[in-house]
Every structure is written in C-alpha cells, then in structure tokens.
Scaffold this active site. Sequence first.
Site, short mmCIF file in Angstrom:
data_model
loop_
_atom_site.label_atom_id
_atom_site.label_comp_id
_atom_site.label_asym_id
_atom_site.label_seq_id
_atom_site.Cartn_x
_atom_site.Cartn_y
_atom_site.Cartn_z
N LYS A 1 0.84 -1.20 0.00
CA LYS A 1 0.00 0.00 0.00
C LYS A 1 0.88 1.25 0.00
O LYS A 1 2.09 1.15 0.24
CB LYS A 1 -0.92 -0.02 1.22
CG LYS A 1 -0.18 0.03 2.54
CD LYS A 1 -1.10 -0.27 3.72
CE LYS A 1 -0.33 -0.25 5.03
NZ LYS A 1 -1.14 -0.81 6.14
N TYR B 1 15.37 31.21 4.30
CA TYR B 1 14.23 31.95 4.84
C TYR B 1 14.34 32.14 6.34
O TYR B 1 14.76 31.23 7.06
CB TYR B 1 12.93 31.19 4.57
CG TYR B 1 12.47 31.19 3.14
CD1 TYR B 1 12.22 32.39 2.46
CD2 TYR B 1 12.26 29.99 2.46
CE1 TYR B 1 11.78 32.38 1.15
CE2 TYR B 1 11.82 29.97 1.15
CZ TYR B 1 11.58 31.17 0.49
OH TYR B 1 11.15 31.16 -0.79
C1 LIG Z 1 -0.39 -1.82 6.77
C2 LIG Z 1 -1.00 -3.09 7.19
C3 LIG Z 1 -0.20 -4.23 7.42
C4 LIG Z 1 1.31 -4.20 7.38
O1 LIG Z 1 1.80 -3.68 8.58
P1 LIG Z 1 3.36 -3.60 8.87
O2 LIG Z 1 3.45 -3.13 10.26
O3 LIG Z 1 3.91 -2.62 7.90
O4 LIG Z 1 3.90 -4.97 8.66
C5 LIG Z 1 -0.84 -5.42 7.70
N1 LIG Z 1 -2.19 -5.48 7.79
C6 LIG Z 1 -2.98 -4.41 7.60
C7 LIG Z 1 -4.46 -4.55 7.74
C8 LIG Z 1 -2.42 -3.18 7.31
O5 LIG Z 1 -3.20 -2.11 7.15
#
Ligand SMILES: *Cc1c(COP(=O)(O)O)cnc(C)c1O
Length: 419
Positions: free
Chosen positions: A55, A284
């Site tokens: 993601k 700045y």
């Molecule tokens: C983002 C996510 C993961 C992965 O989590 P990590 O801590 O990056 O391993 C697993 N399950 C769900 C539902 C997530 O949203």
Amino acid sequence: MPPTRSGMPPTGVRSLWELPGRPTRALIDLDAIVANTAYLQGMVGPRTALMAVVKANGYGHGAEMIARAAVTGGAEQLAVATVDEATAIRAAGLAAPILVLGPIHPSEIEKALRHDLSLTLCSTTFTGLVERTAERLYLSAPVSCHVKVDTGMHRFGAEADQAVAVAERVSASRRLRLDGVFTHFADADAPDEDFTAQQASGLDAVLRRLHQQGIDPGTVHAANSAAILRSRRYDYGMVRAGIALYGLPPSDVVPLPPPLRPALSIRSTVSRVIDLGPGDSVGYGRTYHSTTREQAVLVPIGYADGYRRDLSSLGWMGMHGVRAPVAGRVSMDQTVVRVPTNLRVRGGDEIVVVGSSVDGAPTTTDLARLLNTIPYEIVAGIAARVPRYYIWRGELLSTARPGNAPPRVASTTPLTDAS
Ligand SMILES: *Cc1c(COP(=O)(O)O)cnc(C)c1O
C-alpha cells in the site's frame, strides 16, 4: 524503453549519475526486497503463506516494482489500501491475488471486480452490493472475499457476530467465495504481548463458530511485521508483511534481525557551492548565521519532496562519507547543508540524503527519531516528483519510474503476468 521479458527495463548502467534526469533520486535495491521477502518466508516456514503489503505506493518505494520483487522472493499474495493502488499493480501486469485492505466506496466495486481484486468485507449490506455487482457483470469466477474481524483495533472490521453473519452470507453465495478471515493487531510492537494474545483469542472464537457451522474460512491471517518478528504464535495460514519487507523496523521495541536490510536510499548532488563569511545568513527567516568563513552547499531537495521542514537546523546529510548538518530552514525545493571543515566539495558531488552511516547519512530510522515519528511515515512521505531508480539482480535499471504515477485508466481486459 520497452520492458524486457521479465517485465523489467533494461540494465547495463554503471552509475546512477550516468542517467539523465532530476538529480534528486530515490534508489531502491530490489535485491534487498527479494532477500527480505525470502527471509521472512523462511521465518514463518513453508506452511504459512506471505502477503506482501505494498500500500501507499509500496511504502513509498514504488508499488509495481516492489510487488514484482516480493513475488520473486516468494510472496503469494499482495495487499493494498485502495482500489486505485490495486489497479495500478494489475496494469503493470501482475496476476497475483491482491487484497484491498481498506473500506471502499460502493462506486468502486465494479472497478475492483473487473480487475479481479479481493475485497475486505465487514458488513452484510456491503456484501449484498458486491454480490449484486457480480451478478450484473456476469463474472466467470466468484468474487474473492476476506472477512475482517475487529478484535480490538476498533478501526475497520466487523464485531464477532457481524463477522460470522458476513462469512455465512459470502459462503452461501454462488457469486462470492470466502478466501480469508483476518484481523489486525493494534499493539503487536508493545513491550508485552497481552493485547495481541487477546486479539488472537477473539479471532479464534470467530473461527470456532464458523467451524461449527461448517463454513471454511479460507486462509486465516493476522500477523503484521511486528507480530512476525516477535512470535510464531500468530502465523495462522498467512502473514501480512509490510515494513519489515522494506528492511525497516516496526518500532524500537521490535528490532530487525540483521539479515533484513533497508532497500531505499535518497541521493542528490551539490548544485552550488556557497562561500559564507562571518555574519552571513542562510535561507528563509535567516535562522542560520555563519560565525566564520565556511562553505555550504545547495542540495535540490525540499519539503515538497518529503524532506520535512522540521529537519531545519536539525537534520544532516552524507557528504563524502561524513555528516553535513542542515543550515537554516529547509525550503520547498532546496536545502543548504554545511560543509564539514577540511572537506573539499565540488558541484555535482553526490550527497546522500537518506542512506546509512557509512555514507555519513541518516538512516530512515534516524530521520524518524529526529522527527518524532515512525519509519513508515518517512518513506510513505517521499513525494511523487522524486524519480525512483532500481537495482535488480545487481544491476541498475536504466529507466526511472515515477514515484506515484496516477493509476492508468482502468482496462477491462484481463491482464496476465508479463513474464
Ligand atoms: C499496513 C498493514 C499491514 C502491514 O503492517 P506492517 O506493520 O507494515 O507490517 C498489515 N495489515 C494491515 C491490515 C495493514 O493495514
């Protein structure tokens, strides 16, 4: 350039700086992703599948390339947060199952089904909508569904009773297929494991009820990176690895085993050498004043690239293997760093913005600590305008990939794996 048979662009370039384009670049070592995936798969063993969480554009690394590398390393499934993230991966030609973890809008159901995505279901009403869409589209295969149980996170998910009802509804439908039941841990990186164990019991209770009703839950999954790294107790049939896949630690409490290594660095070059005299100010707000004659250099990266403004007069970059502190404010597109005494720099010299201490640069984890956040936020915040370059099988691929290209217009034709 056309992709090669493996789906990867051609290689054969020796140095990142032989390639044309913006001098601020993210360099992602896909060999590290392949190795990290294989290592995590080795930890959970051959009877547990691995779902690679890609993601947020593969945690900023580039979802399409990370997905390819993770599949090469043994990941059986992929997970994303949104339908658009998933369709971008399909458009790149990957055929692996992709689970959309998050809630989606009803208007996105059709697109999801046309791209053969797996959906996370938490309500019978929404399940009904998915079923009717599947009916209307005359899909040849049933829709892949995972039921998410809220066992204490109190975010997305269904309470136990509701989860059982959704699972019943899915398994009773010709149009739907129950491929998984899962939950998500709220505190898997806490010093004690109590809440994680409690959440797992909540999931187990739902699984028992499904078993009593003769419903096959499909693949059961719960563990995120922190749970994978800490215990073999929560593996079930599949684990969902995110941050660890990228070689980054979930938190200070859960250290990374040494074989896992970061894949990402951010590199830029010196665009100007600036001579400062006593009393001269930089940037700045004039927050940095030189007290002596010294040199500073301009690095073309700023907060619009994800190099956060909070790093003003706080961060450092790697210059010829040593630390060069940020002088004054980080601006939108540019940052000035001080040249350590006795170091000779010239325009075009490499500056390592994020890397390792060997480069004199902060690691992603160092930046997270400086900014009082977690490594996740650092990598997810790398802006789309930073071109991503990749190393694959020891060679630098000769084309940059856009960091966060908007997904292509949805194609309705099924896509097969390019390789
Ligand atoms: C983002 C996510 C993961 C992965 O989590 P990590 O801590 O990056 O391993 C697993 N399950 C769900 C539902 C997530 O949203």
